[in-house]
Design an enzyme around this catalytic site. Structure first.
Site, short mmCIF file in Angstrom:
data_model
loop_
_atom_site.label_atom_id
_atom_site.label_comp_id
_atom_site.label_asym_id
_atom_site.label_seq_id
_atom_site.Cartn_x
_atom_site.Cartn_y
_atom_site.Cartn_z
N ASP A 147 17.12 -28.03 -15.20
CA ASP A 147 16.77 -28.03 -16.63
C ASP A 147 15.63 -27.08 -16.95
O ASP A 147 15.33 -26.85 -18.11
CB ASP A 147 16.39 -29.46 -17.06
CG ASP A 147 16.19 -29.60 -18.56
OD1 ASP A 147 16.99 -29.01 -19.32
OD2 ASP A 147 15.24 -30.28 -18.98
N SER A 203 16.51 -28.99 -25.14
CA SER A 203 17.84 -29.18 -24.56
C SER A 203 18.65 -30.14 -25.42
O SER A 203 18.16 -31.20 -25.83
CB SER A 203 17.73 -29.75 -23.14
OG SER A 203 16.93 -28.92 -22.32
N GLN A 209 24.17 -25.31 -20.24
CA GLN A 209 23.29 -26.03 -21.16
C GLN A 209 23.33 -25.37 -22.54
O GLN A 209 23.37 -24.14 -22.65
CB GLN A 209 21.85 -26.04 -20.66
CG GLN A 209 20.92 -26.88 -21.55
CD GLN A 209 19.50 -27.00 -21.00
OE1 GLN A 209 18.61 -26.30 -21.45
NE2 GLN A 209 19.32 -27.88 -20.01
#
Length: 279
Positions: free
Chosen positions: A196, A220, A270
């Site tokens: 991430d 995110s 993502q």
């Protein structure tokens, strides 16, 4: 063991409070919110507690719904969606204050033989030829105490004092800061945690904007992971990331993760918000 890594591993050992119900806490305060990779890692930990040992996680599709409060425990509820002979599916919902902050679907598979091919690992300098991000960013965070549990080393780092637009591609070596044992599930949790970090900011490259800009918000929205081969997160892995599109305040990014032998061991995607205030 480095304290930050030991704390992260301890936080991923969730407390079972009922059948398929677990609690966890944030390893550190990330600017007033829980770092998304922490929730990813703990969701893997929670779901993994409900599947037999012969099943290994092969994919995860997650949504970040609300910012998590780092000062409050997170409750993880696991639902068994399917138990098959080759695949098992779990749904995880993370909650705080009675509201969902995160949800994910995870699929597990027993090992089997099949066709194999993979994209070739890009030709980049080895991690030994690079400096760590902690060293590189020290001038911008002089009062920072403690290190991240994951060490990153960026290939061709930009000049953050004189940023210029560049291709929406990034290469980062990363590894855990110490040995974390032999359990593959632990290595998958730490890879999820690390995945991430550099992926979304790749979308800033074409715009010559730094993630250090206080007016820049990167958040995110969703995250997906696929695992293809066993790996060690305490040995160097190369994270190749691309951002193919940014529009309507959002950007979509994808990543491939290779081990030192050049094997493609995992992949990620993502989508996230890119918001520059006062524009």
């Amino acid at each position: 063991m480095q304290k930050a890594l030991a704390d992260l591993l301890a936080c991923n050992q969730l407390e079972e409070i009922d059948i398929n119900l677990y609690t966890g806490r944030a390893a550190h305060n990330s600017g007033g919110r829980i770092y998304g990779g922490q929730v990813l890692a703990q969701a893997l930990s929670a779901a993994g507690r409900t599947v037999p040992q012969e099943f290994t996680l092969h994919s995860m599709h997650a949504y970040f719904l609300r910012m998590g409060d780092p000062d409050r425990q997170v409750v993880y509820e696991v639902e068994a969606i399917r138990d098959g002979r080759s695949f098992m599916t779990r749904r995880v919902v993370a909650q705080q204050y009675g509201r969902a902050i995160f949800s994910a679907m995870l699929s597990y598979q027993v090992e089997e033989d099949g066709f194999e091919h993979a994209r070739t690992m890009p030709d980049v300098p080895p991690p030994e030829a690079l400096i760590s991000d902690d060293q590189r960013l020290k001038k911008y965070f002089p009062n920072r105490t403690g290190l991240w549990p994951i060490e990153f080393r960026k290939v061709n780092p930009p000049d953050l004092d004189n940023l210029q637009p560049s291709e929406a591609v990034s290469y980062n070596w990363f590894r855990a800061t110490d040995n974390v044992g032999e359990d593959l599930a632990t290595h998958q949790q730490l890879l999820a945690y690390a995945s991430d970090n550099p992926i979304l900011i790749t979308a800033l490259n074409p715009h010559g904007v730094s993630f250090l800009n206080p007016d820049m918000a990167t958040i995110s929205l969703d995250h997906a992971l696929w695992f293809y081969k066993p790996f060690r997160v305490d040995d160097w892995l190369l994270y190749e990331t691309h951002s193919d599109v940014a529009a309507n305040g959002r950007a979509w990014c994808r990543g491939r993760i290779y081990n030192r032998k050049g094997e493609l061991v995992a992949a990620a995607t993502q989508e996230g918000l890119l918001r520059l205030k006062n524009r």
